[in-house]
Design a protein around this motif. Structure first.
Motif, short mmCIF file in Angstrom:
data_model
loop_
_atom_site.label_atom_id
_atom_site.label_comp_id
_atom_site.label_asym_id
_atom_site.label_seq_id
_atom_site.Cartn_x
_atom_site.Cartn_y
_atom_site.Cartn_z
N TYR A 118 0.83 -1.20 0.00
CA TYR A 118 0.00 0.00 0.00
C TYR A 118 0.87 1.26 0.00
O TYR A 118 0.35 2.38 -0.01
CB TYR A 118 -0.91 0.02 1.23
CG TYR A 118 -0.17 0.21 2.54
CD1 TYR A 118 -0.19 1.43 3.20
CD2 TYR A 118 0.57 -0.82 3.10
CE1 TYR A 118 0.50 1.62 4.39
CE2 TYR A 118 1.26 -0.65 4.28
CZ TYR A 118 1.22 0.56 4.92
OH TYR A 118 1.92 0.73 6.09
N SER A 119 2.19 1.06 0.02
CA SER A 119 3.10 2.18 0.16
C SER A 119 4.41 1.84 -0.51
O SER A 119 4.45 1.06 -1.44
CB SER A 119 3.28 2.49 1.65
OG SER A 119 4.10 3.61 1.82
N GLY A 120 5.51 2.41 -0.02
CA GLY A 120 6.82 2.13 -0.59
C GLY A 120 7.89 2.87 0.18
O GLY A 120 7.60 3.66 1.08
N GLY A 121 9.15 2.65 -0.19
CA GLY A 121 10.26 3.32 0.46
C GLY A 121 11.10 4.06 -0.57
O GLY A 121 11.66 3.43 -1.46
N SER A 122 11.18 5.37 -0.45
CA SER A 122 11.92 6.16 -1.44
C SER A 122 12.34 7.49 -0.82
O SER A 122 11.69 8.01 0.09
CB SER A 122 11.05 6.42 -2.67
OG SER A 122 11.63 7.38 -3.52
N GLY A 123 13.41 8.05 -1.35
CA GLY A 123 13.86 9.36 -0.93
C GLY A 123 13.05 10.50 -1.51
O GLY A 123 13.26 11.66 -1.14
N TYR A 124 12.12 10.20 -2.42
CA TYR A 124 11.29 11.25 -3.01
C TYR A 124 9.95 11.30 -2.30
O TYR A 124 9.33 10.26 -2.09
CB TYR A 124 11.05 10.97 -4.51
CG TYR A 124 10.33 12.10 -5.21
CD1 TYR A 124 11.04 13.20 -5.67
CD2 TYR A 124 8.95 12.08 -5.37
CE1 TYR A 124 10.39 14.26 -6.29
CE2 TYR A 124 8.29 13.14 -5.98
CZ TYR A 124 9.02 14.22 -6.44
OH TYR A 124 8.36 15.26 -7.05
N PRO A 125 9.48 12.47 -1.91
CA PRO A 125 10.06 13.81 -2.12
C PRO A 125 10.92 14.31 -0.95
O PRO A 125 11.44 15.42 -1.02
CB PRO A 125 8.80 14.67 -2.22
CG PRO A 125 7.83 14.03 -1.28
CD PRO A 125 8.09 12.54 -1.38
N SER A 126 11.08 13.50 0.10
CA SER A 126 11.72 13.99 1.33
C SER A 126 13.08 14.63 1.09
O SER A 126 13.40 15.66 1.68
CB SER A 126 11.89 12.83 2.32
OG SER A 126 10.67 12.25 2.66
N CYS A 127 13.88 14.01 0.24
CA CYS A 127 15.29 14.38 0.11
C CYS A 127 15.59 15.29 -1.07
O CYS A 127 16.77 15.52 -1.38
CB CYS A 127 16.14 13.12 0.00
SG CYS A 127 15.99 12.02 1.42
N TYR A 128 14.56 15.82 -1.73
CA TYR A 128 14.77 16.60 -2.95
C TYR A 128 14.79 18.09 -2.62
O TYR A 128 13.75 18.71 -2.39
CB TYR A 128 13.72 16.24 -3.99
CG TYR A 128 14.06 14.93 -4.65
CD1 TYR A 128 14.53 14.87 -5.95
CD2 TYR A 128 13.97 13.73 -3.95
CE1 TYR A 128 14.90 13.68 -6.54
CE2 TYR A 128 14.32 12.53 -4.52
CZ TYR A 128 14.79 12.50 -5.82
OH TYR A 128 15.16 11.31 -6.40
N ILE A 129 16.00 18.64 -2.60
CA ILE A 129 16.17 20.03 -2.15
C ILE A 129 15.71 21.03 -3.20
O ILE A 129 15.62 22.22 -2.89
CB ILE A 129 17.64 20.29 -1.75
CG1 ILE A 129 18.58 20.08 -2.95
CG2 ILE A 129 18.05 19.37 -0.59
CD1 ILE A 129 20.02 20.45 -2.65
N ASN A 130 15.41 20.58 -4.41
CA ASN A 130 14.84 21.48 -5.41
C ASN A 130 13.36 21.75 -5.15
O ASN A 130 12.75 22.58 -5.82
CB ASN A 130 15.02 20.93 -6.82
CG ASN A 130 14.51 19.51 -6.98
OD1 ASN A 130 15.17 18.59 -6.49
ND2 ASN A 130 13.38 19.32 -7.64
N LEU A 131 12.76 21.07 -4.16
CA LEU A 131 11.37 21.27 -3.79
C LEU A 131 11.28 22.07 -2.49
O LEU A 131 12.07 21.85 -1.55
CB LEU A 131 10.66 19.93 -3.59
CG LEU A 131 10.62 18.97 -4.78
CD1 LEU A 131 9.95 17.67 -4.35
CD2 LEU A 131 9.90 19.59 -5.96
N THR A 132 10.32 22.99 -2.42
CA THR A 132 10.04 23.67 -1.16
C THR A 132 9.33 22.72 -0.21
O THR A 132 8.85 21.65 -0.62
CB THR A 132 9.15 24.90 -1.39
OG1 THR A 132 7.86 24.45 -1.85
CG2 THR A 132 9.77 25.84 -2.42
N ASP A 133 9.22 23.10 1.06
CA ASP A 133 8.50 22.26 2.01
C ASP A 133 7.05 22.07 1.57
O ASP A 133 6.49 20.97 1.70
CB ASP A 133 8.53 22.89 3.41
CG ASP A 133 9.90 22.82 4.04
OD1 ASP A 133 10.79 22.14 3.48
OD2 ASP A 133 10.09 23.45 5.11
#
Length: 430
Positions: free
Chosen positions: A177-192
């Motif tokens: 039902y989910s997954g494990g990924s660095g997106y969007p947490s680790c993407y510094i090109n995105l604002t909070d």
């Protein structure tokens, strides 16, 4: 038949005294110190007891933890899907775990394990290069019961058709039902704000895929399975933006909207569910957690929590640039042999270094430039501490696991996911 739930993808199916454990992970601090169980465990490795079979879907630690396997019943037969190379079999042999037997089951080749118990394996979606290389799904026909465990495999039409046509309607489906990924947490090109919007979009997309699978597979009961964890340590604040919910109870509302609420099964860690009577033991409501409760719980354990790469530093004489060039040469050999040349630039960036390394995926070139200089797109910039970067280039830490652990910071221009780029990144090692 009873299901005893530990958490994540770890559970025991027990029927007439025969016990099958699925995907053992019962120790915290996997993925080089990053992942811990959440919701917290209500049962532990000491509660596993005697085993007849252990199914291991794939090599990732939250499904195949050495720290857990070392404490399990060696008289068990391990069930693994047949493939080449077989990372799970290599892992078991290399670590000399000494289980009674390793039973390799080719995909779509049902095997009679004992009277009344048939085990079958199904391969992942072939369009997913990473999953196809390592993952598997399990089907059991056990004295009239049909159990389908997809673990991390996103069910695809061919998989669903095979299960339905071969085994009919599952009594229980255990679905991602989910997954494990660095997106969007680790993407510094995105604002909070953009991270929160992407988090919510991905959660909605994954819950929609879950509902679509339930409708297509039509199981009598379905349990949201696997990917129940939190990131501890110095990167714990990034849990706010992760695309997986705090608990599987997040599927209550989507299932209700789809008119499927009566099929949803939620089982606490340390709780049993009897498939025949429909009763939980002990009888207790499912313990739900909010994202805020998850963070508060993490705050209580983070004070002394360190990742492997935070415990030491490589000497300044370790030649990072030479490792980059050697790894690039190895990756280029793969690209040439397989005619894979995407128009992206990889940018390797360690904050302790004065320069970054540019690796255009369309050529064998490696260039260095001052880290403050601008880079023209399309590019994927990966920022990691120097010690971690060296560990990844040496192959001690895989790029894929470092991503799931939220160890890496990314800048992606344009902000477009290209699975080929991430697949190639995982081959960047000496």
């Amino acid at each position: 038949m009873e299901l005893f739930n530990f958490g994540g993808a770890t559970a025991i199916l027990e029927h007439r005294g025969v016990r099958l454990l699925m995907d053992p992970w019962l120790d915290d601090g996997i993925f080089h110190g990053s992942w811990v169980h959440f919701p917290p465990l209500g049962a532990h490795v000491e509660d596993v007891g005697r085993l007849d079979y252990i199914y291991i879907s794939h090599i990732h630690e939250d499904h195949c933890s050495l720290g857990t396997l070392e404490k399990l019943d060696r008289n068990a037969t391990v069930l693994v899907m047949g493939r080449k190379p077989n990372f799970v079999v290599d892992f078991l042999v290399r670590n000399k775990l000494g289980f009674k037997d390793i039973r390799i089951i080719p995909p779509r080749s049902p095997v009679l394990l004992r009277p009344g118990l048939v085990a079958d394996m199904v391969e992942p979606d072939p369009s997913d290069a990473m999953a196809s290389a390592i993952d598997s799904a399990l089907v059991l026909r056990w004295d009239g019961h049909v159990i389908f465990n997809a673990n991390d495999c996103q069910p695809h039409p061919a998989m669903i058709e095979y299960v339905r046509s071969t085994y009919g309607r599952p009594d229980l489906a255990m679905l991602p039902y989910s997954g494990g990924s660095g997106y969007p947490s680790c993407y510094i090109n995105l604002t909070d704000e953009e991270k929160c919007a992407e988090r919510d979009r991905i959660r909605e997309m994954r819950s929609g895929a879950f509902i679509d699978t339930v409708k297509a597979l039509d199981p009598k009961r379905v349990i949201p399975f696997a990917d129940q964890y939190a990131i501890a340590g110095s990167r714990a604040a990034l849990n706010e933006y992760v695309a997986h919910p705090a608990t599987p109870a997040a599927m209550r509302a989507p299932m209700a909207r789809a008119g499927l609420a009566d099929r949803l099964l939620l089982v606490n860690s340390g709780q049993r569910f009897d498939l025949e009577t429909g009763r939980h033991s002990p009888e207790a409501p499912y313990r739900d957690y909010s994202d805020e409760e998850r963070q508060a719980w993490l705050d209580g354990i983070n004070a002394n929590h360190r990742y492997d790469h935070e415990k030491f530093e490589f000497a300044s004489g370790v030649p990072l640039e030479r490792l980059v060039r050697q790894a690039r040469g190895r990756l280029w050999g793969y690209q040439e042999a397989n005619h894979v040349h995407p128009e992206w630039m990889l940018v390797l960036d360690s904050p302790e270094m004065a320069q970054v390394f540019l690796l255009p995926l369309g050529s064998a070139e490696v260039a260095a430039m001052p880290r403050e200089n601008a880079v023209e797109g399309p590019f994927l910039r990966i920022r990691a501490p120097r010690t971690l970067m060296i560990m990844m280039l040496l192959g001690h830490v895989s790029w894929n696991i470092a991503d799931a652990a939220l160890f890496l910071d990314y800048e992606r221009v344009p902000n477009r996911y290209d699975p080929v780029v991430y697949f190639l990144l995982n081959l960047l090692r000496v």
